[in-house]
Design an enzyme around this catalytic site. Structure first.
Site, PDB file in Angstrom:
ATOM      1  N   SER A 115      42.439  48.194  51.177  1.00 31.77           N
ATOM      2  CA  SER A 115      41.814  46.876  50.833  1.00 31.77           C
ATOM      3  C   SER A 115      43.041  45.636  51.076  1.00 31.77           C
ATOM      4  CB  SER A 115      41.129  46.643  49.305  1.00 31.77           C
ATOM      5  OG  SER A 115      40.407  45.657  49.145  1.00 31.77           O
ATOM      6  N   HIS A 169      35.742  47.287  53.185  1.00 32.69           N
ATOM      7  CA  HIS A 169      34.602  47.368  52.720  1.00 32.69           C
ATOM      8  C   HIS A 169      33.707  46.952  53.301  1.00 32.69           C
ATOM      9  CE1 HIS A 169      37.484  48.138  49.460  1.00 32.69           C
ATOM     10  NE2 HIS A 169      37.918  46.863  49.445  1.00 32.69           N
TER      11      HIS A 169
END
Length: 242
Positions: free
Chosen positions: A134, A170
């Site tokens: 991330s 994501h």
């Protein structure tokens, strides 16, 4: 023993629920350790949890996972002050640097304040494998999409730029990610770049993309390029299953 070329494994994944500890190193993190080329001793892995303000719970969970895995663990904290005397030297001593997720905008601001970018670049050039999920993926790129500023995603464009691409994370689990990444590439805010579904990582050697790898079936990586007339063109890349 450094990797045989500057290496980044940028992920939307990397840890999995643990059996005896809260979480464990997943296949992507194990692959990062493998890429370091360490044999005959415990690999040295350093956690940077800047993106969550060096949260003591995350740091403690990392040490528990590292102990279960047999990793020689350390961490670099920047709050309230650096916890090691010579930050560049400490980073150069590692085999893998693992950057935790959270606020990539906050991470980059703190890294700039402490002049961490040059130290990370030097470690990368010396063969220390850089990895993370991330925010720990976005940071190595020119920029990407972030929820650092709130639930409505925005662009971040001041990444370290070790690789000359944009990055989307994501991609399959947060509905704003794909359209915003397309828009940012289409209008030139970001260069062409690579995006990952959860459980997928991007392997770079030097500044070149090598392959996508995954720890789950059915997931994808994606190359997004600027097309004619201010459009974005997306090409799916099937990851190699770890």
């Amino acid at each position: 023993m450094p990797a045989d070329a500057p290496t980044i494994l940028a992920n939307s994944g990397g840890v999995v629920p643990g059996h005896r500890v809260r979480w464990e190193f997943g296949p992507l993190s194990e692959y990062a350790i493998e890429l370091s080329g360490v044999h005959g001793r415990a690999p040295r892995v350093c956690l940077l949890a800047t993106a969550v303000g060096d949260d003591p719970f995350i740091v403690a969970s990392f040490y528990a996972a590292a102990q279960a895995r047999g990793v020689a663990a350390s961490h670099l904290a920047l709050f309230p002050m650096p916890n090691v005397g010579d930050v560049p030297e400490h980073l150069l001593e590692q085999d893998v640097i693992f950057v935790w997720g959270g606020s990539v905008a906050g991470l980059l601001a703190m890294w700039q304040l402490h002049d961490l970018g040059p130290a990370l670049r030097t470690a990368w050039q010396a063969g220390v494998v850089l990895t993370g999920s991330s925010a720990g993926s976005l940071c190595w790129h020119v920029g990407g999409t972030t929820d650092s500023f709130g639930p409505d995603l925005r662009a971040v464009t001041n990444g370290l730029g070790l690789v000359p691409f944009g990055n989307g994370v994501h991609y399959d689990s947060e509905q704003q990610r794909r359209p915003l990444f397309h828009s940012l590439v289409a209008d030139g805010t970001l260069p062409a770049g690579y995006a990952t579904d959860d459980g997928v990582g991007l392997l770079y050697r030097g500044t070149e993309f090598v392959e996508a790898v995954g720890e789950q079936d059915g997931k994808g990586a994606y190359l997004v390029e600027r097309g004619a007339g201010g459009t974005a063109v997306e090409t799916r890349i099937d990851p190699r299953r770890l």
